[in-house]
Design a protein around this motif. Sequence first.
Motif, PDB file in Angstrom:
ATOM      1  N   GLN A   1       0.823  -1.207   0.000  1.00  0.00           N
ATOM      2  CA  GLN A   1       0.000   0.000   0.000  1.00  0.00           C
ATOM      3  C   GLN A   1       0.860   1.260   0.000  1.00  0.00           C
ATOM      4  O   GLN A   1       0.523   2.250  -0.649  1.00  0.00           O
ATOM      5  N   SER A   2       1.969   1.237   0.713  1.00  0.00           N
ATOM      6  CA  SER A   2       2.858   2.406   0.771  1.00  0.00           C
ATOM      7  C   SER A   2       3.383   2.743  -0.615  1.00  0.00           C
ATOM      8  O   SER A   2       3.481   3.915  -0.995  1.00  0.00           O
ATOM      9  N   ARG A   3       3.703   1.703  -1.391  1.00  0.00           N
ATOM     10  CA  ARG A   3       4.207   1.920  -2.744  1.00  0.00           C
ATOM     11  C   ARG A   3       3.129   2.544  -3.622  1.00  0.00           C
ATOM     12  O   ARG A   3       3.413   3.456  -4.415  1.00  0.00           O
ATOM     13  N   LYS A   4       1.908   2.057  -3.487  1.00  0.00           N
ATOM     14  CA  LYS A   4       0.813   2.594  -4.298  1.00  0.00           C
ATOM     15  C   LYS A   4       0.591   4.076  -4.000  1.00  0.00           C
ATOM     16  O   LYS A   4       0.391   4.884  -4.905  1.00  0.00           O
ATOM     17  N   GLU A   5       0.648   4.431  -2.721  1.00  0.00           N
ATOM     18  CA  GLU A   5       0.444   5.829  -2.341  1.00  0.00           C
ATOM     19  C   GLU A   5       1.611   6.688  -2.817  1.00  0.00           C
ATOM     20  O   GLU A   5       1.419   7.826  -3.256  1.00  0.00           O
ATOM     21  N   ALA A   6       2.818   6.123  -2.736  1.00  0.00           N
ATOM     22  CA  ALA A   6       3.994   6.863  -3.184  1.00  0.00           C
ATOM     23  C   ALA A   6       3.944   7.114  -4.685  1.00  0.00           C
ATOM     24  O   ALA A   6       4.376   8.170  -5.163  1.00  0.00           O
ATOM     25  N   ARG A   7       3.432   6.159  -5.435  1.00  0.00           N
ATOM     26  CA  ARG A   7       3.355   6.313  -6.893  1.00  0.00           C
ATOM     27  C   ARG A   7       2.461   7.490  -7.272  1.00  0.00           C
ATOM     28  O   ARG A   7       2.734   8.202  -8.240  1.00  0.00           O
ATOM     29  N   LYS A   8       1.393   7.720  -6.511  1.00  0.00           N
ATOM     30  CA  LYS A   8       0.523   8.871  -6.769  1.00  0.00           C
ATOM     31  C   LYS A   8       1.303  10.169  -6.555  1.00  0.00           C
ATOM     32  O   LYS A   8       1.204  11.114  -7.341  1.00  0.00           O
ATOM     33  N   THR A   9       2.076  10.202  -5.467  1.00  0.00           N
ATOM     34  CA  THR A   9       2.880  11.388  -5.174  1.00  0.00           C
ATOM     35  C   THR A   9       3.930  11.613  -6.254  1.00  0.00           C
ATOM     36  O   THR A   9       4.146  12.743  -6.715  1.00  0.00           O
ATOM     37  N   ILE A  10       4.581  10.533  -6.675  1.00  0.00           N
ATOM     38  CA  ILE A  10       5.614  10.629  -7.712  1.00  0.00           C
ATOM     39  C   ILE A  10       5.021  11.145  -9.014  1.00  0.00           C
ATOM     40  O   ILE A  10       5.601  12.016  -9.683  1.00  0.00           O
ATOM     41  N   SER A  11       3.848  10.634  -9.381  1.00  0.00           N
ATOM     42  CA  SER A  11       3.193  11.070 -10.624  1.00  0.00           C
ATOM     43  C   SER A  11       2.874  12.560 -10.565  1.00  0.00           C
ATOM     44  O   SER A  11       3.089  13.294 -11.540  1.00  0.00           O
ATOM     45  N   ALA A  12       2.371  13.021  -9.409  1.00  0.00           N
ATOM     46  CA  ALA A  12       2.046  14.436  -9.255  1.00  0.00           C
ATOM     47  C   ALA A  12       3.302  15.298  -9.349  1.00  0.00           C
ATOM     48  O   ALA A  12       3.290  16.384  -9.956  1.00  0.00           O
ATOM     49  N   MET A  13       4.401  14.817  -8.776  1.00  0.00           N
ATOM     50  CA  MET A  13       5.659  15.562  -8.829  1.00  0.00           C
ATOM     51  C   MET A  13       6.180  15.662 -10.257  1.00  0.00           C
ATOM     52  O   MET A  13       6.687  16.715 -10.674  1.00  0.00           O
ATOM     53  N   ILE A  14       6.052  14.573 -11.017  1.00  0.00           N
ATOM     54  CA  ILE A  14       6.524  14.577 -12.396  1.00  0.00           C
ATOM     55  C   ILE A  14       5.705  15.549 -13.248  1.00  0.00           C
ATOM     56  O   ILE A  14       6.255  16.313 -14.051  1.00  0.00           O
TER      57      ILE A  14
ATOM     58  N   MET B   1       4.112  18.179 -12.182  1.00  0.00           N
ATOM     59  CA  MET B   1       4.490  19.534 -11.765  1.00  0.00           C
ATOM     60  C   MET B   1       5.832  19.933 -12.372  1.00  0.00           C
ATOM     61  O   MET B   1       5.992  21.049 -12.877  1.00  0.00           O
ATOM     62  N   ALA B   2       6.795  19.017 -12.344  1.00  0.00           N
ATOM     63  CA  ALA B   2       8.122  19.317 -12.871  1.00  0.00           C
ATOM     64  C   ALA B   2       8.075  19.597 -14.368  1.00  0.00           C
ATOM     65  O   ALA B   2       8.708  20.547 -14.857  1.00  0.00           O
ATOM     66  N   LEU B   3       7.324  18.778 -15.094  1.00  0.00           N
ATOM     67  CA  LEU B   3       7.226  18.987 -16.542  1.00  0.00           C
ATOM     68  C   LEU B   3       6.543  20.310 -16.860  1.00  0.00           C
ATOM     69  O   LEU B   3       6.907  21.003 -17.817  1.00  0.00           O
ATOM     70  N   GLY B   4       5.554  20.663 -16.049  1.00  0.00           N
ATOM     71  CA  GLY B   4       4.878  21.955 -16.241  1.00  0.00           C
ATOM     72  C   GLY B   4       5.837  23.120 -16.018  1.00  0.00           C
ATOM     73  O   GLY B   4       5.833  24.104 -16.775  1.00  0.00           O
TER      74      GLY B   4
ATOM     75  N   ALA C   1      13.328  26.594 -14.348  1.00  0.00           N
ATOM     76  CA  ALA C   1      13.896  25.347 -14.887  1.00  0.00           C
ATOM     77  C   ALA C   1      14.642  24.585 -13.792  1.00  0.00           C
ATOM     78  O   ALA C   1      14.521  23.358 -13.684  1.00  0.00           O
ATOM     79  N   CYS C   2      15.410  25.315 -12.985  1.00  0.00           N
ATOM     80  CA  CYS C   2      16.144  24.672 -11.883  1.00  0.00           C
ATOM     81  C   CYS C   2      15.184  24.021 -10.898  1.00  0.00           C
ATOM     82  O   CYS C   2      15.430  22.904 -10.418  1.00  0.00           O
ATOM     83  N   LEU C   3      14.081  24.702 -10.610  1.00  0.00           N
ATOM     84  CA  LEU C   3      13.087  24.153  -9.684  1.00  0.00           C
ATOM     85  C   LEU C   3      12.470  22.893 -10.264  1.00  0.00           C
ATOM     86  O   LEU C   3      12.305  21.880  -9.569  1.00  0.00           O
ATOM     87  N   GLY C   4      12.125  22.939 -11.560  1.00  0.00           N
ATOM     88  CA  GLY C   4      11.534  21.769 -12.211  1.00  0.00           C
ATOM     89  C   GLY C   4      12.473  20.581 -12.206  1.00  0.00           C
ATOM     90  O   GLY C   4      12.071  19.445 -11.917  1.00  0.00           O
ATOM     91  N   LEU C   5      13.756  20.821 -12.499  1.00  0.00           N
ATOM     92  CA  LEU C   5      14.741  19.741 -12.515  1.00  0.00           C
ATOM     93  C   LEU C   5      14.960  19.178 -11.107  1.00  0.00           C
ATOM     94  O   LEU C   5      15.138  17.967 -10.930  1.00  0.00           O
ATOM     95  N   THR C   6      14.927  20.059 -10.096  1.00  0.00           N
ATOM     96  CA  THR C   6      15.084  19.611  -8.712  1.00  0.00           C
ATOM     97  C   THR C   6      13.944  18.683  -8.313  1.00  0.00           C
ATOM     98  O   THR C   6      14.154  17.640  -7.673  1.00  0.00           O
ATOM     99  N   ILE C   7      12.730  19.054  -8.702  1.00  0.00           N
ATOM    100  CA  ILE C   7      11.565  18.220  -8.388  1.00  0.00           C
ATOM    101  C   ILE C   7      11.676  16.865  -9.081  1.00  0.00           C
ATOM    102  O   ILE C   7      11.338  15.822  -8.506  1.00  0.00           O
ATOM    103  N   LEU C   8      12.190  16.860 -10.316  1.00  0.00           N
ATOM    104  CA  LEU C   8      12.379  15.594 -11.025  1.00  0.00           C
ATOM    105  C   LEU C   8      13.386  14.702 -10.308  1.00  0.00           C
ATOM    106  O   LEU C   8      13.181  13.481 -10.189  1.00  0.00           O
ATOM    107  N   VAL C   9      14.455  15.288  -9.815  1.00  0.00           N
ATOM    108  CA  VAL C   9      15.472  14.517  -9.089  1.00  0.00           C
ATOM    109  C   VAL C   9      14.873  13.928  -7.811  1.00  0.00           C
ATOM    110  O   VAL C   9      15.093  12.761  -7.480  1.00  0.00           O
TER     111      VAL C   9
END
Length: 246
Positions: A45-58, A60-63, A87-95
């Motif tokens: 379950q932790s992985r599933k919840e983390a994947r939602k967070t990761i998707s949202a971060m990606i 946001m970063a691409l935007g 751009a730096c903020l977006g790349l940081t979020i991707l990392v």
Amino acid sequence: MEQHSLETVGPDVFRVGSGPIRNGSAAERHLEFKIDIAHARRYNQSRKEARKTISAMIVMALGLIAAASYLLSSSSAGAMVFGALTACLGLTILVIAGYVATQNRPQGYLDRGVLNPAIVCAAEKGQIFLLTLGGIGLYDKVWAVFITRVKDLPGHRNAVGERIPVTCVFTGTDGARYQGVGVSPIAWGTSSAKVLQGAVQGIDESEWQALDRLRYQVVLDTDYAAMGAKGIQVLNQAQVERLGLK
């Protein structure tokens, strides 16, 4: 138990002992077992919840990177500076998203956490609440309990009082105690009844008995949210002595 490589033996082989060194420290009590990746992907379950967070971060970063590209194409010096910062903020979020994804692989916390006891303290309306006991002191033994809501406990009965071995990863400190904890049932990583039973037996009986007594003190409201048990609840010395904890 005869020593084998867990990568070359069956799913029923396990060891209880000190954990691998992570960030300069190791779990005092750790369950080493062969994690069933397909099983973990289905139930963790932790992985599933983390994947939602990761998707949202990606997203946001691409935007941010898209906005930065537009600003950098501008002839305005101010816009270009702001674009570079964006751009730096977006790349940081991707990392950061990449790091979170690495930490939440299917085996996730299961292969690096502390083996602790948990017990089902409520199981109604499709929700299961686990009461977990663990030590949160960095240098001294400090006992605490915390409640986790889960959806699936394969290999266990969803019944109040059921013993659930879990692995805990503690995070953040105030210099003396950990401030956060992630709880993952061992059952999220294996369907082996032998491993689950071995994990239960690898935990001191006094801890299981203490949890069984503590579950009667947990109060849940009508929506089954924990009352008086938000986050980590530290046990005082009198409670520790009454419960017979070492």
